[in-house]
Write a protein that holds these residues in place. Structure first.
Motif, mmCIF file in Angstrom:
data_model
loop_
_atom_site.group_PDB
_atom_site.id
_atom_site.type_symbol
_atom_site.label_atom_id
_atom_site.label_comp_id
_atom_site.label_asym_id
_atom_site.label_seq_id
_atom_site.Cartn_x
_atom_site.Cartn_y
_atom_site.Cartn_z
ATOM 1 N N ARG A 89 55.261 86.953 65.412
ATOM 2 C CA ARG A 89 55.081 86.077 66.584
ATOM 3 C C ARG A 89 56.389 85.572 67.172
ATOM 4 O O ARG A 89 56.479 85.352 68.367
ATOM 5 C CB ARG A 89 54.265 84.832 66.194
ATOM 6 N N GLU A 90 57.370 85.307 66.298
ATOM 7 C CA GLU A 90 58.570 84.611 66.787
ATOM 8 C C GLU A 90 59.816 85.498 66.826
ATOM 9 O O GLU A 90 60.472 85.576 67.855
ATOM 10 C CB GLU A 90 58.859 83.374 65.922
ATOM 11 N N LEU A 91 60.129 86.170 65.734
ATOM 12 C CA LEU A 91 61.367 86.964 65.731
ATOM 13 C C LEU A 91 61.303 88.070 66.779
ATOM 14 O O LEU A 91 62.215 88.223 67.597
ATOM 15 C CB LEU A 91 61.619 87.573 64.339
ATOM 16 N N LEU A 92 60.212 88.832 66.770
ATOM 17 C CA LEU A 92 60.137 89.964 67.706
ATOM 18 C C LEU A 92 60.036 89.491 69.151
ATOM 19 O O LEU A 92 60.389 90.222 70.079
ATOM 20 C CB LEU A 92 58.951 90.872 67.355
ATOM 21 N N ALA A 93 59.543 88.278 69.349
ATOM 22 C CA ALA A 93 59.460 87.714 70.704
ATOM 23 C C ALA A 93 60.773 87.044 71.112
ATOM 24 O O ALA A 93 60.893 86.501 72.214
ATOM 25 C CB ALA A 93 58.316 86.714 70.781
ATOM 26 N N GLY A 94 61.726 87.052 70.211
ATOM 27 C CA GLY A 94 63.053 86.508 70.536
ATOM 28 C C GLY A 94 63.183 85.009 70.324
ATOM 29 O O GLY A 94 64.162 84.398 70.743
ATOM 30 N N ASN A 95 62.206 84.407 69.628
ATOM 31 C CA ASN A 95 62.217 82.942 69.501
ATOM 32 C C ASN A 95 62.700 82.416 68.159
ATOM 33 O O ASN A 95 62.702 81.205 67.946
ATOM 34 C CB ASN A 95 60.791 82.393 69.715
ATOM 35 N N TRP A 96 63.057 83.295 67.237
ATOM 36 C CA TRP A 96 63.429 82.819 65.890
ATOM 37 C C TRP A 96 64.804 83.356 65.544
ATOM 38 O O TRP A 96 65.019 84.573 65.540
ATOM 39 C CB TRP A 96 62.383 83.294 64.867
ATOM 40 N N THR A 97 65.742 82.451 65.312
ATOM 41 C CA THR A 97 67.103 82.886 64.986
ATOM 42 C C THR A 97 67.518 82.390 63.597
ATOM 43 O O THR A 97 68.676 82.104 63.356
ATOM 44 C CB THR A 97 68.105 82.414 66.064
ATOM 45 N N GLY A 98 66.537 82.304 62.721
ATOM 46 C CA GLY A 98 66.856 81.987 61.328
ATOM 47 C C GLY A 98 66.714 80.509 61.011
ATOM 48 O O GLY A 98 66.511 79.681 61.899
ATOM 49 N N PRO A 99 66.835 80.199 59.703
ATOM 50 C CA PRO A 99 66.513 78.839 59.256
ATOM 51 C C PRO A 99 67.685 77.855 59.252
ATOM 52 O O PRO A 99 67.624 76.842 58.571
ATOM 53 C CB PRO A 99 66.010 79.095 57.834
ATOM 54 N N SER A 100 68.771 78.154 59.980
ATOM 55 C CA SER A 100 69.972 77.314 59.839
ATOM 56 C C SER A 100 69.713 75.838 60.170
ATOM 57 O O SER A 100 70.242 74.949 59.507
ATOM 58 C CB SER A 100 71.112 77.862 60.705
ATOM 59 N N LYS A 101 68.858 75.594 61.161
ATOM 60 C CA LYS A 101 68.587 74.177 61.533
ATOM 61 C C LYS A 101 67.905 73.445 60.379
ATOM 62 O O LYS A 101 68.203 72.290 60.088
ATOM 63 C CB LYS A 101 67.678 74.130 62.757
#
Ligand code: FAD
Length: 442
Positions: free
Chosen positions: A417-429
């Motif tokens: 849902r998120e990575l492939l849609a460009g909305n997830w850039t990892g858990p750094s926050k």
């Protein structure tokens, strides 16, 4: 916001890059603001964001496959914990509707003229190129493997064609030698060969055949895992569970008719034959050949990018991420989450004509080390320094059923849902937010 961004960007992409609606030129003459090679997690995480930003048909994704596989699920498929169908989705449903999908294969990047050549000879032009073509699995580098795969106890989780055989062969196993291998070249997800060894060993116990089974892990490298912080725990567990680990043992041949696997000791150069009743092979991997042929690779053949910015070291309008890049971290989808955030920041700054401080990749990667059906050690670290970069305020070396649930049920949802849609850039926050509650790593 998107409308505002599009309006701001219009003058940029209007310069010589008409939309598909305006042009009806043959594909050979087509040019795009951004061309992305590959529809894996690397290519889709970037193309989804950038195509939304630039608008219709400004971005092309060149990808030959009709199917996208969530490969991290294949360890669970091979271990009998997930079905294969859960790992696949039609490619067309995942490529952003704003991007054009060119269902073809790139055979060459012509970096001097800003075009790529496709398998049918057509050329596609670009202002910016993102290379995300993944890793090449070199089955042929092991004599006899390709023909043996999927039959008579020979399997690998590294292929869509054989991964379901792994669980079949584990279930059918009646005792004897169960062999597991790790190649001499770094594979994608270097933890995956170890995970299936642990899952099989546990399954043999559950199936009542463990007493008459030798579980043998022949590893071409020097240790079970590159980062000692987690590797020491893994080695202890392997020893406790009676998994025989042999290092510097590289698989060089399978003699399927005799059920023999031939290994070369990379230190002594001695060649040794192991009889097997089942064997799981983690195959040798390397960069896709077209990268070297296009002169955009480093000495080893990976796309030669700056390890912090993901930008090509020679051609400033080329970026790369994921398994095909030279980024010297372990090759995982988890690494791509962080890499994609950095790449997009730097690419979008260029597209907007802004001079900004570049975002920098810190080597973040993760290896969810599955060591049992309800057991996982969530390794998170920088592939650049080997330092743990853990998200949660607990010692993540502990075996955890919660981490197993997270990796098996939650992370796949984040991926689709998120990575492939460009909305997830990892858990750094999250890692930063949890920092005050975390103890010191030892
Ligand atoms: P890929 O996903 O391989 O995608 C590359 C795409 O490019 C493909 O769709 C391909 O068709 C396309 N392509 C190739 N050549 C061309 C060309 N010439 N022209 C156009 N398109 C081309 N990662 C984790 O984070 N956690 C895990 O637990 C994990 N476990 C794994 C277990 C197994 C068994 C395997 C096999 C992998 C695992 N991984 C894991 C690794 C992860 O799947 C990869 O790191 C990730 O898929 C890499 O993404 P990518 O976009 O770089 O390449």
């Amino acid at each position: 916001i998107m409308l505002a961004l599009r309006t701001r960007l219009t003058p940029l992409y209007a310069r010589g890059f008409a939309t598909a609606a305006e042009t009806k030129k043959p594909a050979a003459d087509k040019a795009y603001k951004v061309v992305v090679i590959g529809g894996g997690p690397g290519g889709l995480s970037v193309s989804s964001t950038v195509s939304k930003l630039l608008g219709q048909s400004q971005v092309a994704v060149i990808e030959p496959s009709k199917v996208h596989y969530y490969q991290p699920l294949w360890t669970y498929v091979g271990g009998g914990l997930k079905s294969f169908s859960e790992s696949e989705r039609p490619m067309g449903e995942l490529i952003s509707p704003q991007a054009d999908w060119i269902q073809n294969k790139v055979t060459k990047v012509n970096a001097e003229e800003n075009t790529v050549t496709l398998a049918d000879g057509k050329r596609i032009g670009y202002d910016y190129l993102v290379v995300a073509a993944g890793i090449q699995v070199n089955w042929d580098n092991i004599k006899g493997l390709k023909n043996a795969l999927g039959k008579n106890g020979v399997t690998s989780n590294y292929s869509a064609d054989s991964v379901q055989k792994t669980w079949q062969f584990i279930q059918e196993f009646k005792g004897g030698n169960a062999l597991f291998t790790f190649p001499a070249t770094p594979p994608k997800c270097p933890g995956a060969p170890t995970k299936i060894t642990f899952l099989a060993e546990e399954a043999f116990r559950n199936l009542g055949v463990r007493e008459k089974t030798n579980v043998i892990y022949n590893h071409a490298g020097a240790k079970i895992f590159g980062v000692d912080h987690y590797g020491k725990v893994l080695q202890r567990l392997a020893d406790e569970r009676g998994i025989q680990t042999n290092y510097f043992h590289e698989l060089i041949e399978i003699k399927a008719d005799d059920k023999e696997a031939i290994f070369r000791n990379n230190q002594t150069k001695d060649v040794k034959t192991f009889n097997y009743d089942m064997i799981h092979v983690a195959p040798p991997c390397g960069p896709p050949a077209f990268i070297k042929e296009s002169n955009i690779g480093d000495a080893a053949g990976w796309v030669d990018v700056n390890k912090e910015t993901t930008r090509h070291n020679k051609y400033s309008n080329i970026f790369a991420l994921g398994d095909c890049s030279s980024l010297p971290t372990s090759k995982t989808a988890a690494a791509i989450t962080a890499e994609s955030g950095v790449l997009k920041h730097n690419l979008i700054a260029d597209l907007e004509g802004k001079t900004v401080e570049p975002a920098k990749y810190d080597g973040y990667t993760s290896c969810p080390l599955i060591v049992g059906r309800k057991q996982l050690i969530l390794a998170e670290f920088s592939g650049y320094t080997g330092t743990p970069m853990e998200t949660f305020p607990v010692d993540q070396r502990q075996i955890s059923s919660t981490a197993q649930f997270l990796n098996k049920e939650i992370i796949p949802e984040i991926y689709w849902r998120e990575l492939l849609a460009g909305n997830w850039t990892g858990p750094s926050k999250y890692r930063e937010a949890m920092a005050p509650f975390r103890g010191k790593y030892d």
